[in-house]
Design an enzyme around this catalytic site. Structure first.
Site, short mmCIF file in Angstrom:
data_model
loop_
_atom_site.label_atom_id
_atom_site.label_comp_id
_atom_site.label_asym_id
_atom_site.label_seq_id
_atom_site.Cartn_x
_atom_site.Cartn_y
_atom_site.Cartn_z
N VAL A 103 87.88 0.94 21.20
CA VAL A 103 88.18 2.00 22.16
C VAL A 103 86.88 2.39 22.85
O VAL A 103 85.83 2.46 22.22
CB VAL A 103 88.79 3.23 21.47
CG1 VAL A 103 89.03 4.36 22.46
CG2 VAL A 103 90.09 2.87 20.76
N CYS A 104 86.96 2.61 24.15
CA CYS A 104 85.82 3.08 24.93
C CYS A 104 84.65 2.08 24.78
O CYS A 104 84.85 0.87 24.83
CB CYS A 104 85.45 4.49 24.49
SG CYS A 104 84.43 5.43 25.66
N THR A 105 83.44 2.58 24.60
CA THR A 105 82.28 1.68 24.54
C THR A 105 82.14 0.98 23.20
O THR A 105 81.17 0.25 22.98
CB THR A 105 80.98 2.45 24.87
OG1 THR A 105 80.89 3.59 24.00
CG2 THR A 105 80.98 2.90 26.32
#
Length: 234
Positions: A103-105
């Site tokens: 998720v995300c970075t």
């Protein structure tokens, strides 16, 4: 005879963004037969970027084989991209997983471990372009699946992401029921949640505000890419 549990591992690390972790965990906890492992080097509390203290349940050394590994993002991701113990753990556990996810970075961490080379993937809008340096194909979508890699975009996309993973694991009907139970029916008060819909001047202001931090992240990505170039197995 008890059914075989579905083992889902979620990585913890200092200065992670807690919603990257807790959003998916809230969904994964509703997977029938799920066994959640909150993973870190030790079982000492880990502090998120907002000050929330989170408690790992399983160390890298004690982690059983997993069906799913999930890597969240957050400011601490920069240091994690050069943390050889963590990257080594991901390289070790990923081949046995049914799904390798982020998720995300967190996708940049997967990339630094050499686990996204040749895969389509997404990340937070501010850093999605950095995936290319790690051998991935950046795709600006909320959830991206390529074979057994599933990646979510920034922070709140973790719920969309986790429902997608849940549908893969136990079927759409179970995932739909979980979505209803969670009353996941977002109606944001402002249409500014993505550069695609936010006013250009707001996007420009935000890019300027976070530019020094993104420069640090980019430098870490470039170092990780250079390290991958020397790894024949990555």
């Amino acid at each position: 005879m008890s059914p075989t549990p579905i083992r889902i591992g979620l990585l913890l690390f200092p200065k992670l963004t807690q919603l990257d972790l807790t959003g998916p965990a809230e969904v994964f906890g509703r997977v029938p037969g799920a066994e959640l492992h909150f993973l870190w080097k030790t079982t000492d509390p880990v502090t998120s970027d907002s000050g929330l203290r989170l408690l790992p349940t399983t160390t890298f050394a004690d982690c059983p084989p997993l069906d799913v590994i999930c890597v969240p993002g957050g400011p601490g991701q920069i240091e994690l991209m050069e943390d050889q113990e963590t990257l080594g753990f991901l390289r070790r556990i990923a081949p046995g997983c049914r799904l390798v996810t982020s998720v995300c970075t967190g996708s940049l961490v997967l990339g630094a471990a050499g686990l996204l080379r040749g895969y389509r993937a997404t990340s937070h809008w501010s850093s999605i372009d950095q995936l290319a340096a790690l051998g991935a194909e950046p795709v600006a979508e909320r959830v991206v699946r390529d074979r057994n890699r599933i990646t979510g975009a920034g922070v709140t996309s973790g719920i969309d992401f986790a429902l997608t993973v849940m549908a893969d694991l136990v079927g759409e009907d179970q995932a739909k029921a979980a979505q209803l139970q969670l009353e996941y029916d977002p109606e944001p008060p402002f249409q500014t949640g993505s550069p695609r819909v936010a006013p250009p001047e707001l996007v420009a202001t935000m890019r300027e505000r976070i530019a020094p931090f993104i420069a640090r992240r980019r430098a870490a990505t470039e170092r990780a890419a250079a390290g991958l170039a020397t790894r024949p197995d990555a």
